[in-house]
Every structure is written in C-alpha cells, then in structure tokens.
Design an enzyme around this catalytic site. Structure first.
Site, PDB file in Angstrom:
ATOM      1  N   ASP A  38     -10.064  -6.037  -0.742  1.00  0.00           N
ATOM      2  CA  ASP A  38      -8.630  -5.894  -0.510  1.00  0.00           C
ATOM      3  C   ASP A  38      -7.806  -6.361  -1.705  1.00  0.00           C
ATOM      4  O   ASP A  38      -8.319  -6.982  -2.648  1.00  0.00           O
ATOM      5  CB  ASP A  38      -8.218  -6.694   0.727  1.00  0.00           C
ATOM      6  N   LYS A  59      -4.039  -2.731  -0.020  1.00  0.00           N
ATOM      7  CA  LYS A  59      -2.665  -2.245   0.046  1.00  0.00           C
ATOM      8  C   LYS A  59      -1.860  -2.933  -1.049  1.00  0.00           C
ATOM      9  O   LYS A  59      -1.928  -4.150  -1.209  1.00  0.00           O
ATOM     10  CB  LYS A  59      -2.079  -2.581   1.423  1.00  0.00           C
ATOM     11  N   MET A 172       3.043 -13.340   6.393  1.00  0.00           N
ATOM     12  CA  MET A 172       3.625 -11.995   6.354  1.00  0.00           C
ATOM     13  C   MET A 172       5.007 -11.974   7.002  1.00  0.00           C
ATOM     14  O   MET A 172       5.362 -11.050   7.741  1.00  0.00           O
ATOM     15  CB  MET A 172       2.688 -10.993   7.046  1.00  0.00           C
TER      16      MET A 172
END
Length: 253
Positions: A38, A59, A172
């Site tokens: 990732d 991402k 987040m």
C-alpha cells in the site's frame, strides 16, 4: 518449476519508521513470491523481499491503483500461480486496514492464510511525540475511531467519545476536523488539548498542538493534511510537561 502451496500472509508494516517493523514481518517478506503493498508502506521494507514480484496496489491523492475487488482477485490469482503472497499494509492490518476481509476472501478461495500484526499508528505516532494514550490521573482508557466511515460520513462513535473522559484518537479524520471540533465544543470541551501529527514517526513528521477551540487555526497555519492522526485529551499536555522538564534539567546542568 513446482508451484508452492498458495498462501496469503497479511503483514502490518507499522507506522512508518522502518525500525518499528517486526522480525516476523521481515521473515514473511523474505519468503514471499509476490508482495502487494500500500501507499503508506515505507519503501525501504521492500528491500527484504529480494526474490518477490512487487506490485503497488495503494491509494494516492484519491487515485486507486486497484479497487478492492481487483486486489482480492490479484491475491488469489498470484497465490495460485506463484505461491506465497504477502499483503503489506500500513500500521496494523486489523485496525481499519481491511486485513480481515482479504483473509476471508483468500480462505474462501482455498488459500492458506496467516497474519503478522504491525504496530498501529494509533499507538506509535502519539508515543513518538511523548503523548501517552493512558496516564494515571489523566486518562483511564482510550478510543481509536475512524474519522470517515465506508459511507464517507463521520463516525457516530466520535459523538459518544466526546462525552467521555477518555483519550480519543481519530484516524483518517482531517477532512472531518470542523465536525469533530464542533462535537467536542457541544460537549463543553472547547479547552481540551489536541495534537495533530502528520507523517508520524517519519523524517517528514509535523505537529500542531492546541485546544478544540484553536486547533483548526493551528492546522491552517502549518498547512497540515493527511496522512495525519488526531489525538484529543488531557494526555496531550504530557508532551509539553516533559519538554519543560528537559529544558529545566539542561539549564541546571
């Protein structure tokens, strides 16, 4: 060439500092035939996977190299064609990391599965700034909450946590910071200390410290953004207290 038994090992890469990676994680990478990694994984860790095919599936800035369903398919296909697939994920894969979901998909497809825990950024990043999540007289417990749910909404747990005396760690959550501070203000906690730590445990680490009432101004001043962790609670004061003690000791020595 005989293909090994298909296997998936989900490995936690830790919060960013390479030295916080585990020995068990190193051994998994050394034995890997394929590594799917990732965006938040420190690329230095990939050096341990000398004999593996390396595939970036993370991402960056809202762009996905692969959708989750594609990652699932890739895990299964590569395990069956190559053998041992290591899924390298930032922090700990079982804390908002979809590690459990990927293991379930792999097991349903007949793969052997294993998991190597990683040090979660929710614990390590505050610790690197001398912020304990619990401290006698300040906090008896802590919450770790995702700032953004699968439906892109602020978790309702933040509202519940704001009514407690526990330390609150939000991952987040930068895009939801105005909503978060509003909830704490509504709970009468506008003076509670807050620390926001961007790129924690890495050389690019940056920190803003304030209160619920002032933290947005501090964030704008320093232009902080994701990846960052929000820490709310009296334990944030420990950072300044420890620094003051060190300064006093230096002055008297």
């Amino acid at each position: 060439m005989q293909i090994k038994n298909p296997k998936l090992t989900v490995v936690g890469a830790g919060p960013g500092d390479v030295e916080l990676f585990t020995l068990k994680g190193i051994r998994a990478l050394e034995s890997a035939d394929v590594v799917l990694y990732d965006a938040l994984v420190n690329p230095e860790l990939l050096e341990y996977a000398n004999n593996a095919e390396l595939i970036f599936v993370g991402k960056r800035k809202g762009c996905y190299a692969y959708q989750q369903e594609q990652i699932n398919d890739l895990i299964i296909a590569r395990a069956k064609s190559h053998g041992h697939v290591v899924r390298l994920k930032g922090g700990d894969p079982f804390i908002f990391g979809r590690g459990a979901e990927e293991m379930e998909v792999a097991a349903a497809a007949g793969l052997e599965v294993a998991m190597v825990p990683g040090i979660s950024s929710s614990l390590a990043v505050p610790a690197y700034q001398n912020i304990p999540l619990t401290k006698r007289g300040s906090s008896e417990s802590f919450w770790v909450i995702t700032g953004t749910t699968r439906h892109h909404k602020l978790s309702n747990d933040v509202k519940i946590a704001a009514q407690s005396s526990a330390t609150v760690v939000i991952l987040m959550g930068m895009s939801k910071l105005p909503e978060i501070t509003q909830l704490f203000c509504e709970s009468g906690k506008k003076d509670i200390p807050v620390a926001i730590i961007q790129n924690g445990t890495t050389p690019e680490e940056r920190v803003a410290v304030g209160t619920i009432d002032s933290i947005q101004e501090e964030v704008e001043k320093l232009k902080l953004s994701n990846p960052a962790i929000i820490v709310i609670g009296e334990v944030v004061r420990n950072r300044a207290q420890l620094l003051n003690l060190q300064v006093e000791l230096a002055q008297t020595s």
